[in-house]
Design a protein around this motif. Structure first.
Motif, PDB file in Angstrom:
ATOM      1  N   ARG A  31       0.859  -1.178   0.000  1.00  0.00           N
ATOM      2  CA  ARG A  31       0.000   0.000   0.000  1.00  0.00           C
ATOM      3  C   ARG A  31       0.899   1.233   0.000  1.00  0.00           C
ATOM      4  N   LYS A  32       0.610   2.170  -0.879  1.00  0.00           N
ATOM      5  CA  LYS A  32       1.502   3.317  -0.993  1.00  0.00           C
ATOM      6  C   LYS A  32       0.882   4.565  -0.355  1.00  0.00           C
ATOM      7  N   VAL A  33       1.720   5.294   0.355  1.00  0.00           N
ATOM      8  CA  VAL A  33       1.295   6.569   0.922  1.00  0.00           C
ATOM      9  C   VAL A  33       2.154   7.636   0.272  1.00  0.00           C
ATOM     10  N   ASP A  34       1.521   8.570  -0.402  1.00  0.00           N
ATOM     11  CA  ASP A  34       2.289   9.598  -1.091  1.00  0.00           C
ATOM     12  C   ASP A  34       2.611  10.727  -0.123  1.00  0.00           C
ATOM     13  N   ALA A  35       3.878  10.841   0.228  1.00  0.00           N
ATOM     14  CA  ALA A  35       4.283  11.882   1.169  1.00  0.00           C
ATOM     15  C   ALA A  35       5.116  12.946   0.469  1.00  0.00           C
ATOM     16  N   SER A  36       4.956  13.073  -0.830  1.00  0.00           N
ATOM     17  CA  SER A  36       5.789  14.060  -1.515  1.00  0.00           C
ATOM     18  C   SER A  36       5.416  15.462  -1.056  1.00  0.00           C
ATOM     19  N   GLY A  37       6.429  16.256  -0.798  1.00  0.00           N
ATOM     20  CA  GLY A  37       6.204  17.611  -0.295  1.00  0.00           C
ATOM     21  C   GLY A  37       5.862  17.635   1.180  1.00  0.00           C
ATOM     22  N   MET A  38       6.041  16.523   1.872  1.00  0.00           N
ATOM     23  CA  MET A  38       5.729  16.473   3.314  1.00  0.00           C
ATOM     24  C   MET A  38       6.950  15.966   4.069  1.00  0.00           C
ATOM     25  N   ILE A  39       6.924  16.192   5.384  1.00  0.00           N
ATOM     26  CA  ILE A  39       8.019  15.675   6.177  1.00  0.00           C
ATOM     27  C   ILE A  39       7.598  14.377   6.863  1.00  0.00           C
ATOM     28  N   VAL A  40       8.552  13.476   6.944  1.00  0.00           N
ATOM     29  CA  VAL A  40       8.307  12.176   7.573  1.00  0.00           C
ATOM     30  C   VAL A  40       9.217  12.076   8.785  1.00  0.00           C
ATOM     31  N   MET A  41       8.631  11.808   9.929  1.00  0.00           N
ATOM     32  CA  MET A  41       9.405  11.675  11.158  1.00  0.00           C
ATOM     33  C   MET A  41       8.986  10.390  11.849  1.00  0.00           C
ATOM     34  N   PRO A  42       9.825   9.906  12.772  1.00  0.00           N
ATOM     35  CA  PRO A  42       9.350   8.810  13.620  1.00  0.00           C
ATOM     36  C   PRO A  42       8.141   9.290  14.433  1.00  0.00           C
ATOM     37  N   GLY A  43       7.311   8.377  14.877  1.00  0.00           N
ATOM     38  CA  GLY A  43       6.170   8.775  15.711  1.00  0.00           C
ATOM     39  C   GLY A  43       6.656   9.486  16.960  1.00  0.00           C
ATOM     40  N   GLY A  44       5.887  10.467  17.408  1.00  0.00           N
ATOM     41  CA  GLY A  44       6.299  11.280  18.553  1.00  0.00           C
ATOM     42  C   GLY A  44       6.423  10.462  19.832  1.00  0.00           C
ATOM     43  N   VAL A  45       7.321  10.883  20.701  1.00  0.00           N
ATOM     44  CA  VAL A  45       7.507  10.227  21.994  1.00  0.00           C
ATOM     45  C   VAL A  45       7.362  11.301  23.068  1.00  0.00           C
ATOM     46  N   ASP A  46       6.567  11.019  24.075  1.00  0.00           N
ATOM     47  CA  ASP A  46       6.378  11.984  25.159  1.00  0.00           C
ATOM     48  C   ASP A  46       6.873  11.354  26.453  1.00  0.00           C
ATOM     49  N   GLY A  80      -5.839   9.041  23.744  1.00  0.00           N
ATOM     50  CA  GLY A  80      -5.161   8.284  22.690  1.00  0.00           C
ATOM     51  C   GLY A  80      -5.397   8.887  21.319  1.00  0.00           C
ATOM     52  N   TYR A  81      -6.647   9.221  21.037  1.00  0.00           N
ATOM     53  CA  TYR A  81      -6.951   9.776  19.709  1.00  0.00           C
ATOM     54  C   TYR A  81      -6.232  11.095  19.484  1.00  0.00           C
ATOM     55  N   ARG A  82      -6.212  11.933  20.521  1.00  0.00           N
ATOM     56  CA  ARG A  82      -5.613  13.259  20.335  1.00  0.00           C
ATOM     57  C   ARG A  82      -4.103  13.169  20.146  1.00  0.00           C
ATOM     58  N   TYR A  83      -3.476  12.253  20.854  1.00  0.00           N
ATOM     59  CA  TYR A  83      -2.040  12.056  20.622  1.00  0.00           C
ATOM     60  C   TYR A  83      -1.803  11.584  19.195  1.00  0.00           C
ATOM     61  N   ALA A  84      -2.616  10.619  18.768  1.00  0.00           N
ATOM     62  CA  ALA A  84      -2.398  10.066  17.430  1.00  0.00           C
ATOM     63  C   ALA A  84      -2.607  11.134  16.363  1.00  0.00           C
ATOM     64  N   ARG A  85      -3.560  12.013  16.583  1.00  0.00           N
ATOM     65  CA  ARG A  85      -3.807  13.074  15.599  1.00  0.00           C
ATOM     66  C   ARG A  85      -2.603  13.978  15.438  1.00  0.00           C
ATOM     67  N   MET A  86      -1.814  14.112  16.494  1.00  0.00           N
ATOM     68  CA  MET A  86      -0.622  14.953  16.400  1.00  0.00           C
ATOM     69  C   MET A  86       0.601  14.146  15.969  1.00  0.00           C
ATOM     70  N   GLY A  87       0.396  12.886  15.653  1.00  0.00           N
ATOM     71  CA  GLY A  87       1.521  12.073  15.214  1.00  0.00           C
ATOM     72  C   GLY A  87       2.332  11.476  16.344  1.00  0.00           C
ATOM     73  N   TYR A  88       1.786  11.444  17.557  1.00  0.00           N
ATOM     74  CA  TYR A  88       2.492  10.832  18.683  1.00  0.00           C
ATOM     75  C   TYR A  88       2.082   9.374  18.798  1.00  0.00           C
ATOM     76  N   THR A  89       3.049   8.522  19.091  1.00  0.00           N
ATOM     77  CA  THR A  89       2.738   7.098  19.173  1.00  0.00           C
ATOM     78  C   THR A  89       3.254   6.433  20.451  1.00  0.00           C
ATOM     79  N   THR A  90       4.073   7.146  21.230  1.00  0.00           N
ATOM     80  CA  THR A  90       4.577   6.564  22.478  1.00  0.00           C
ATOM     81  C   THR A  90       4.499   7.620  23.565  1.00  0.00           C
ATOM     82  N   VAL A  91       3.822   7.328  24.656  1.00  0.00           N
ATOM     83  CA  VAL A  91       3.727   8.313  25.739  1.00  0.00           C
ATOM     84  C   VAL A  91       3.984   7.628  27.068  1.00  0.00           C
ATOM     85  N   MET A  92       4.564   8.379  27.973  1.00  0.00           N
ATOM     86  CA  MET A  92       4.973   7.820  29.258  1.00  0.00           C
ATOM     87  C   MET A  92       4.191   8.491  30.378  1.00  0.00           C
ATOM     88  N   ASN A  93       3.545   7.664  31.184  1.00  0.00           N
ATOM     89  CA  ASN A  93       2.797   8.187  32.315  1.00  0.00           C
ATOM     90  C   ASN A  93       3.740   8.234  33.511  1.00  0.00           C
TER      91      ASN A  93
END
Lengths: 563, 274
Positions: free
Chosen positions: A41-56, A103-116
């Motif tokens: 499955r292809k995701v076209d990210a041309s003209g966009m930045i790709v980063m690892p998922g956010g970590v908090d 969870g949804y709000r973190y994911a919307r900002m591109g975060y995927t790992t958070v520490m309580n």
């Protein structure tokens, strides 16, 4: 299904990739060198930045105090609610959102790992149940050990090895990830109506000092080979003149550092960088702390950036929260968690026009900009203490753009503006540095090997933001960068596209990581100890641990201790 | 003028934020009919719930006028956030009438349920019948109540009228329930009839005037003086004599509680402290 993210500008600091145009291939939830393009499955990210998922590294999203905060603040809920969609559940809350919404709000900002970062060991079951219910992100929790009676007693006797074994037992039984120390010694002193202020104040009834607690836990942390350092909320937090305590705290473990590796993490440092005699003469101590940080390598830090908004403060620091109640007169909660820690909650509004709040706002940014090494200062708001995590895009804008800072400076208290160091700081972080301070650096500090980077073998947690670094002057167009970071174009979690254009497409459950610490000789659980559980705790020793079969999403990380 | 009347009796609560002169202004009846609202867990169009008529009479000429005729006890949040215009309701109305309204006028020729004028910021509400609990009070947890404006209730009201009130005037011409003026910061509450106990509990400032009977004053209030009369607003004065109590001292408050001397002989024991 395989996934191919094509033509994005990749920022992957842990692998030294700085804005190169390349494809990222994903297979079975992991990043791989290449996949068969025809089948993927292809995701076209041309003209966009790709980063690892956010970590908090530090965000209070679960546990009994968060939940008590929810109960305390119905007004936080009715103004901010989300209807259910085909993929998501309904939810409420602005500064203390319900678990699913978090969870949804973190994911919307591109975060995927958070520490309580604060889990009273007694409340571990509750915390883990809430974490189980927080979708979209991987998470972990730090048990509060800086005031745990047994730890205090071992340290008062100077028995570091036995203390380390005991901590290994706690990590296993609370399913924790790192040693959290809040106001070392002060919280149990608070149980008796006292507090400690400086590193060498004696903790009443325990014959020890904050210095001994910090040093002892730091040594135990090294003996246990835990992936993260000790995570410290300093003494005297939130009190004018406390920047010296913060510097003393960093100094006191200076000699324990080995080969420039960090041994201590100072959390929400903004609250520990106050200079001045009292609130009227408050000034920023950021320059002194940054100076120390730039000359020493054994400390990592996170900002705890103030956001001018209505929020809820909640820490395990009972005496500090009581002082905050005295300042505001707001409704409040203060709680003594048996023999482990304390806790407090006070709703709070940070105002632009308040001198103190505006200085605090300035301190956070000064720290982030004056400390030269982005690998050691991370972006947080200490959610929800200094502001909700949903404000991260704002902070990114302030960090990358002097214009953004000046636009905000214009609106703050004029006296605070004249005292702020920000007008004299020209530094603007690049997107590469943003990637470090929001994900790579945090993952490195946490010792998460599969997070925060996009090299082969890493977990396929990827964020794609709609900013073109070639055509956009990010400093001038900070508003478009802020928009982009607010709504990730794509968030990939575990190899699946879960968010597109800021909308959650699919709800996935994350894993809760915990340390399975293997010690050569198990901790001494004496009859005396069991008896004390019976006498002083509401839960008996046998019922104390969190069992693995109790929870769904647990993922142990094996750690071999050298004790 | 638009006249709405319910097509049937509602079994489930209807959330009718869209029934407001601001929203209706400049819309044709068919556009108004297409507005969406929730009935229970179903989203419905306004025209499927209400009959919409356009009537022009001389006295109600102008666009920003709206009339609702019929029993709408299940219809909530009418006039929520309205800024101008008039809503006249001929019948009983549901909860949260005029919530956070900023201007305009609402007249109810019937009873209203709880939370009338909750957190209102301006304008006026007049209820010819009774009102429920929490008149002008904010939602649970909020500490900012009615900010400005005027509410007149000709009948009785329930408990916690004017809780957390910050400014404005509330006139209750009938009786009031317990905790009238609970935690009020400022503003004026006038109760012409009797008031149940704990009036002004935890008040920080403002005034509560009770012309009828108040069985007892909270012990955290201290008697201050006796006054011959007190002004409610620019046009109205209450003739006394009235006892003046200051409190709530438990909250370090300096609010004033005025209680009629004539109707409250049981409070004469306070006179020895004057």
């Amino acid at each position: 299904m395989d996934l191919l993210i094509k033509n994005g500008f990749v920022f992957d600091p842990l692998n030294g990739v700085n804005g190169e145009k390349m494809d990222i291939a994903v297979k079975n939830g992991r990043i791989v060198g290449d996949v068969v393009e025809r089948k993927a499955r292809k995701v076209d990210a041309s003209g966009m930045i790709v980063m690892p998922g956010g970590v908090d590294i530090h965000t209070h999203i679960a546990g009994s105090e968060v939940n008590t905060g929810r109960l305390l603040r119905p007004e936080d809920h009715f103004r901010d609610f989300e209807r259910k969609t085909s993929a998501t559940r309904a939810g409420v809350g602005r500064s203390i959102p319900s678990t699913f919404t978090t969870g949804y709000r973190y994911a919307r900002m591109g975060y995927t790992t958070v520490m309580n970062p604060a889990m009273a060991p007694l409340e571990a079951k509750h915390t883990h149940e809430e974490l189980d219910d927080t979708p979209m992100v991987d998470k972990a929790s730090y048990p509060l050990l800086g005031n745990w009676w047994f730890v205090l007693e071992y340290l008062a006797r100077g028995d570091i090895e036995q203390c380390a074994r005991h901590i290994a037992w706690i990590m296993n039984s609370t399913k924790g990830y790192a040693i959290k120390v809040v106001n070392p010694g002060g919280l149990e002193a608070w149980g008796f109506g006292h507090n400690v202020k400086e590193l060498d104040d004696e903790v009443p009834y325990f014959c020890t000092t904050p210095r001994e607690i910090i040093r002892g836990l730091c040594k135990a942390n090294t003996l246990l080979n835990l992936p993260h350092t000790i995570h410290v909320h300093t003494n005297s937090l939130g009190r004018p003149g406390n920047y010296t305590t913060a510097i003393d705290t960093m100094k006191c473990v200076e000699d324990l550092a080995l080969d420039d590796k960090p041994v201590i993490h100072l959390t929400h440092c903004q609250f520990s960088a106050f200079k001045g005699e009292d609130w009227r003469t408050l000034e920023s101590g950021a320059a002194e702390i940054a100076d120390y940080m730039n000359n020493h390598k054994h400390v990592t830090m996170d900002m705890g950036q103030i956001i001018f908004t209505d929020t809820t403060t909640m820490t395990a620091d009972g005496p500090f929260q009581y002082a905050l109640y005295g300042l505001t007169g707001n409704k409040w909660v203060n709680h003594d968690v048996e023999t482990e820690t304390s806790a407090g909650i006070v709703p709070f509004r940070y105002r632009r026009k308040s001198y103190v709040h505006a200085i605090q706002w300035s301190i956070g940014l000064e720290l982030a900009l004056l400390i030269k090494d982005p690998w050691r200062i991370f972006m947080t708001t200490d959610h929800p203490n200094a502001g909700p995590f949903t404000a991260y895009p704002k902070i990114i804008a302030w960090l990358i753009s002097k214009n953004a800072r000046e636009a905000s400076l214009k609106r703050i208290n004029p006296r605070a503006r004249s005292k702020s160091l920000l007008p004299s700081i020209d530094r603007e972080l690049s997107l590469y540095e943003i990637a470090i301070t929001t994900r790579a650096g945090q993952a490195k500090a946490l010792g998460l090997k599969n997070k925060g980077h996009l090299g082969p073998g890493a977990d396929a947690d990827i964020a794609v933001y709609n900013v073109n670094p070639e055509t956009t002057d990010i400093s001038r167009k900070f508003r478009s960068v802020r928009r982009a970071f607010k709504k990730a174009a794509y968030t990939v979690k575990g190899g699946e596209v879960v968010v597109k254009d800021g909308e959650v497409l699919k709800s996935v459950s994350g894993r809760t990581k915990w340390l399975d610490v293997k010690v050569s000789e198990p901790a001494l659980i004496t009859e005396d100890m069991k008896k004390r559980f019976r006498t002083y705790w509401t839960v008996e020793y046998e019922n104390y641990p969190v069992y693995e079969d109790h929870l769904e999403g647990l993922e142990p990380i094996n750690v071999k201790a050298s004790v | 003028m638009i006249v709405l009347s319910p097509l049937r009796e509602f079994r489930f609560p209807v959330m009718a934020e869209c029934i407001s002169p601001d929203v209706f202004e400049g819309k044709t009846p068919s556009e108004i009919g297409a507005l969406q609202m929730w009935e229970g867990n179903k989203q419905k169009s306004l025209e499927s719930l209400f009959k919409i008529e356009e009537a022009t009479t001389e006295e109600t000429a102008g666009d920003a006028t709206l009339q609702i005729v019929g029993d709408i006890r299940q219809v909530r949040r009418i006039g929520s956030g309205m800024k101008k215009g008039t809503i006249t309701i001929k019948g009983d109305v549901g909860m949260h009438l005029g919530e956070e309204m900023k201007g305009g006028k609402i007249i109810v020729q019937g009873d209203a349920e709880s939370w009338v004028g909750s957190m209102m910021k301006g304008g006026s509400i007049e209820i010819l019948g009774n009102a429920g609990d929490y008149l002008a009070a904010p939602y649970r947890g909020c500490d900012k109540g009615m900010k400005s404006g005027k509410i007149i209730v000709h009948g009785n009201v329930g408990t916690e009228a004017g809780a957390y009130m910050q400014s404005g005037v509330i006139k209750i011409l009938g009786n009031a329930g317990e905790f009238t003026g609970f935690r009020m910061h400022d503003g004026t509450i006038y109760v012409k009839g009797d008031c149940m106990e704990r009036a002004g509990a935890c008040m920080a400032n403002g005034k509560v005037v009770i012309e009828g009977r108040l069985e007892s004053v909270l012990p955290s209030f201290s008697v201050d003086s006796i006054r011959p009369k007190i002004k409610i607003d620019t046009s109205e004065e209450v003739e006394g004599p009235l006892y003046v109590f200051v409190g709530d001292l438990a909250e370090n408050g300096s609010g004033k509680l005025y209680v009629s001397k004539k109707n409250n002989p049981q409070l004469s024991c306070y006179e020895k402290f004057l």
